[in-house]
Design a protein around this motif. Structure first.
Motif, short mmCIF file in Angstrom:
data_model
loop_
_atom_site.label_atom_id
_atom_site.label_comp_id
_atom_site.label_asym_id
_atom_site.label_seq_id
_atom_site.Cartn_x
_atom_site.Cartn_y
_atom_site.Cartn_z
N TYR A 219 0.77 -1.02 0.22
CA TYR A 219 -0.05 0.12 0.08
C TYR A 219 0.78 1.28 -0.06
O TYR A 219 0.65 2.07 -0.83
CB TYR A 219 -1.03 0.09 1.41
CG TYR A 219 -1.72 1.23 1.57
CD1 TYR A 219 -2.38 1.65 0.27
CD2 TYR A 219 -2.28 1.54 2.77
CE1 TYR A 219 -3.35 3.02 0.52
CE2 TYR A 219 -2.98 2.67 3.01
CZ TYR A 219 -3.51 3.36 1.95
OH TYR A 219 -4.36 4.32 1.91
N PHE A 287 -6.28 -2.45 -0.81
CA PHE A 287 -6.49 -0.69 -0.66
C PHE A 287 -5.84 -0.42 -2.17
O PHE A 287 -6.11 0.83 -2.48
CB PHE A 287 -5.76 -0.22 0.52
CG PHE A 287 -6.58 0.53 1.27
CD1 PHE A 287 -6.88 1.71 0.74
CD2 PHE A 287 -6.98 0.23 2.38
CE1 PHE A 287 -7.80 2.82 1.25
CE2 PHE A 287 -7.96 1.15 2.93
CZ PHE A 287 -8.21 2.24 2.79
N TYR A 290 -8.53 -0.63 -4.49
CA TYR A 290 -9.41 0.55 -4.09
C TYR A 290 -8.88 1.94 -4.86
O TYR A 290 -9.72 2.61 -5.32
CB TYR A 290 -9.59 0.44 -2.53
CG TYR A 290 -10.59 1.36 -1.98
CD1 TYR A 290 -11.84 1.27 -1.75
CD2 TYR A 290 -10.00 2.82 -1.66
CE1 TYR A 290 -12.84 2.32 -1.46
CE2 TYR A 290 -10.77 3.86 -1.05
CZ TYR A 290 -12.40 3.47 -1.02
OH TYR A 290 -12.92 4.73 -0.43
N ALA A 381 -15.07 7.81 -1.09
CA ALA A 381 -15.34 7.09 0.02
C ALA A 381 -16.75 7.62 0.72
O ALA A 381 -17.27 7.26 1.87
CB ALA A 381 -14.41 7.58 1.12
N THR A 487 -14.25 -0.96 7.06
CA THR A 487 -14.16 -1.00 5.60
C THR A 487 -13.39 -0.10 5.03
O THR A 487 -12.87 1.02 5.89
CB THR A 487 -15.54 -0.52 5.03
OG1 THR A 487 -15.98 0.84 5.36
CG2 THR A 487 -16.66 -1.42 5.90
N LYS A 488 -12.94 -0.03 3.96
CA LYS A 488 -12.11 1.07 3.05
C LYS A 488 -12.57 2.29 3.11
O LYS A 488 -11.91 3.25 3.51
CB LYS A 488 -11.55 0.37 1.84
CG LYS A 488 -10.75 -0.89 1.99
CD LYS A 488 -10.43 -1.23 0.69
CE LYS A 488 -9.64 -2.70 0.67
NZ LYS A 488 -10.65 -3.84 1.55
N ASP A 489 -13.91 2.63 3.10
CA ASP A 489 -14.62 3.85 3.04
C ASP A 489 -14.49 4.55 4.31
O ASP A 489 -14.18 5.33 4.43
CB ASP A 489 -16.09 3.82 2.55
CG ASP A 489 -16.34 3.57 1.08
OD1 ASP A 489 -15.20 3.56 0.40
OD2 ASP A 489 -17.46 3.25 0.88
N GLN A 491 -12.21 3.64 6.60
CA GLN A 491 -10.93 4.21 6.78
C GLN A 491 -10.59 5.50 6.05
O GLN A 491 -9.89 6.36 6.74
CB GLN A 491 -9.80 3.05 6.38
CG GLN A 491 -10.11 1.68 7.28
CD GLN A 491 -9.08 0.64 6.61
OE1 GLN A 491 -7.78 1.05 6.43
NE2 GLN A 491 -9.65 -0.48 6.19
N HIS A 511 -2.31 6.19 5.64
CA HIS A 511 -3.70 6.94 5.43
C HIS A 511 -3.27 8.56 5.93
O HIS A 511 -4.14 9.08 5.49
CB HIS A 511 -4.63 6.61 6.57
CG HIS A 511 -5.16 5.07 5.98
ND1 HIS A 511 -5.23 4.76 4.84
CD2 HIS A 511 -5.84 4.06 7.00
CE1 HIS A 511 -6.10 3.54 4.89
NE2 HIS A 511 -6.19 3.17 6.18
#
Length: 594
Positions: A219, A287, A290, A381, A487-489, A491, A511
């Motif tokens: 990532y 990720f 995504y 997101a 969930t990725k959204d 995060q 992040h």
């Protein structure tokens, strides 16, 4: 004998019908105009819709009408005359991609390669060629281009040994210069045999990633290193030079992607991972995929198998692919530059520094060049528009405050940092986000983790009580996150709301690239004592945010930061930290002491 057989009634009728049709045809088309244009009555298309009982409508006439209608269709592209007898010339049809490609292949002058931008490991070309796996620069002046070793490599897996370093040096099979006359000889085709040239164009803008899959499947390396650099270099290459007037408040500090300030660069149509298959760039948490689908929804992705297809179809050497616009990025070549190789070990630093030197890194003090990507991820997101709007920016009194800051190697090493943060607004709410690694490897001593959470909780409660009874009404929040349970959204939305992000050195701190720069945006990275790496330190400061490295009860920041080191215990599960030290660091940072 003229006829071998007796003429039947049916034959006679057909002959008569044909003669009648020809007679009608001659009546309608007698005395053509001198320019040989075909004259067509605008009402002709309605011949099959005569009013009932109209005189002279016979089966033969209807047949003639049908024949003439067919003639209309086949000749309509010449000229058309309407009832007022004026002549309208039909426009030439727009060239299709097929005809345009054919036109290009009829051309005996092959487009030369030109350089748009270059930094070690980052090279943006017009008209880059590839045949049989070799990238060709078509030019009469090879010396006007950078050294090939500063642009590309063999793409082999990187190991820090003298043998491997030597093996990654490029050869003529990786990249070479070719003169126009030699290119025409190889790829011009044989016009005496009616051949077109043998150049096939890969339409659009291409990203060529010439690095091994060992880093792509991570990532941080894909998003915060590779595409972090791609965005800085691509965005900067199509930006104009920074202004030296007081407009810098909008130009340099703005982290909104306002088209009026810096028009959006053209899209990258495809990314080609030359040495990675479809699984090689996808990290286990998911990720990377995504990110690419959210930030670049229309981008086509090709892999080493697709590249091998292109290589195989040009094996004979007499056929070549042309990339009209291509950004070539190469990890090994980037490490041959000073910003990456000897100072930061981050390939994005070469792209960032290259654009900074040209004065084309938009909003470099608060990551304005990164804003289009960040905005796209926020929207994907599900963040509301009011959450995504930029905060107010205060203009500095003197332009020299911004223009004169951080020239030279110090800025290369440390990004931009917090000097411009004072011109940003305070967040409405101070949000502390602790990204816990207690459920995975490289984690804190359990008791230290518990104490850290306790101290942060007490800090937030005290600050909210002070706001309740005092004049300052700024609210504080604490979020302890385990990313693997979100969930990725979720995060992304959590990172976007964060003012202070902290955690043990690790992937979760990537992040930070989704945080919004504010006056006190900060990343606190916990290391095993004596350990340090530039991954998140350089990235934080490149986005205009402060960074602190913590060794248990001691913290460091620019310019007094540790040297890179990976001591025993760096990757272990017994990393110590003193909770009260971290809590005080956060409070002092927000209060403006640090």
């Amino acid at each position: 004998m003229l006829f071998r057989h007796t003429l039947t009634r049916r034959d006679a009728f057909l002959i008569l019908l044909g003669a009648s049709s020809m007679y009608i045809w001659s009546l309608l088309f007698r005395d053509p105009p001198s320019d040989q244009s075909i004259l067509i009555n605008a009402q002709f298309a309605n011949h099959n819709h005569h009013p009932a009982g109209a005189a002279g409508v016979t089966n033969q006439n209807q047949l003639a009408d049908n024949l003439l209608a067919t003639a209309e269709i086949s000749t309509l592209t010449v000229t058309q005359t309407v009832t007022d007898t004026s002549t309208i010339t039909e426009p030439e049809p727009e060239p299709t991609s097929v005809t345009e490609a054919r036109r290009q292949r009829d051309n005996r002058e092959l487009p030369h390669t030109t350089l748009i931008s270059h930094a070690p490991g980052w090279t943006l070309f017009r008209n880059l060629y590839m045949s049989n796996g070799t990238l060709f620069i078509l030019t009469e002046t090879p010396k006007t281009f950078p050294e090939i070793r500063m642009m590309t490599s063999t793409g082999l897996t990187a190991v820090n040994t003298p043998e491997n370093i030597a093996a990654r040096e490029p050869t003529e099979e990786n990249m070479d210069f070719i003169k126009p006359e030699d290119a025409l000889e190889k790829w011009g085709g044989d016009p005496d045999r009616g051949q077109t040239n043998r150049v096939w164009t890969v339409e659009g803008n291409s990203l060529l990633v010439n690095e091994p899959g060992q880093f792509l499947r991570h990532y941080y390396h894909l998003v915060a290193e590779l595409f972090f650099g791609v965005q800085a270099f691509w965005h900067g290459s199509f930006s104009q030079e920074e202004l030296t007037t007081n407009e810098h408040a909008a130009q340099q500090l703005a982290f909104s992607a306002s088209p009026s300030l810096h028009p959006a660069p053209p899209n990258i149509d495809r990314a080609i991972f030359i040495h990675s298959n479809a699984d090689g760039w996808r990290d286990d948490p998911g990720f990377n995929s995504y990110f690419l689908r959210a930030a670049f929804p229309s981008m086509t992705i090709e892999h080493e198998e697709d590249w091998a297809d292109r290589v195989k179809t040009t094996e004979g050497g007499d056929r070549v692919w042309r990339f009209p616009v291509a950004l070539l990025t190469d990890r090994s070549a980037a490490h041959r530059g000073s910003a990456c190789g000897s100072l930061t070990q981050r390939i994005a630093s070469e792209a960032w520094e290259g654009m900074r030197k040209l004065g084309q890194l938009r909003g470099r003090h608060v990551g304005g060049w990164w804003a289009p990507v960040r905005d796209a991820i926020w929207e994907f997101a599900g963040m509301a528009l009011n959450e995504r709007r930029p905060d107010e920016i205060e203009a500095p009194e003197h332009d020299i405050i911004i223009r004169g800051y951080g020239e030279g190697s110090n800025e290369i090493l440390n990004g931009v940092g917090v000097e411009a943060q004072k011109y940003l607004s305070m967040p409405e709410k101070v949000v502390i986000t602790y990204i816990s690694r207690q459920g995975t490897r490289r984690r804190l001593v359990k008791e230290d983790h518990d104490m850290l959470v306790e101290e942060l909780t007490k800090l937030v409660e005290r600050k909210n009580e002070e706001a309740r009874v005092g004049e300052k009404k700024r609210e504080w929040e604490l979020h302890v996150l385990q990313a693997e349970r979100m969930t990725k959204d979720e995060q992304v939305r959590a990172a976007a709301r964060t003012t202070i992000m902290l955690g043990v050195h690790g992937n979760g701190l990537t992040h930070l690239v989704w945080m919004k720069p504010t006056k006190v945006s900060t990343v606190i990275e916990i290391f095993y004592p004596q350990g340090f790496a530039h991954d998140y330190q350089w990235t934080s400061r490149a986005l205009g945010m402060a960074h602190y490295a913590v060794w248990n009860d001691t913290h460091f920041t620019h310019p007094n930061k540790p040297g890179v080191d990976y001591p025993e215990g760096f990757q272990g599960n017994q990393i110590p930290v003193h909770g009260p030290t971290v809590a005080k660091l956060i409070e002092d940072r927000v209060n403006g002491v640090l």
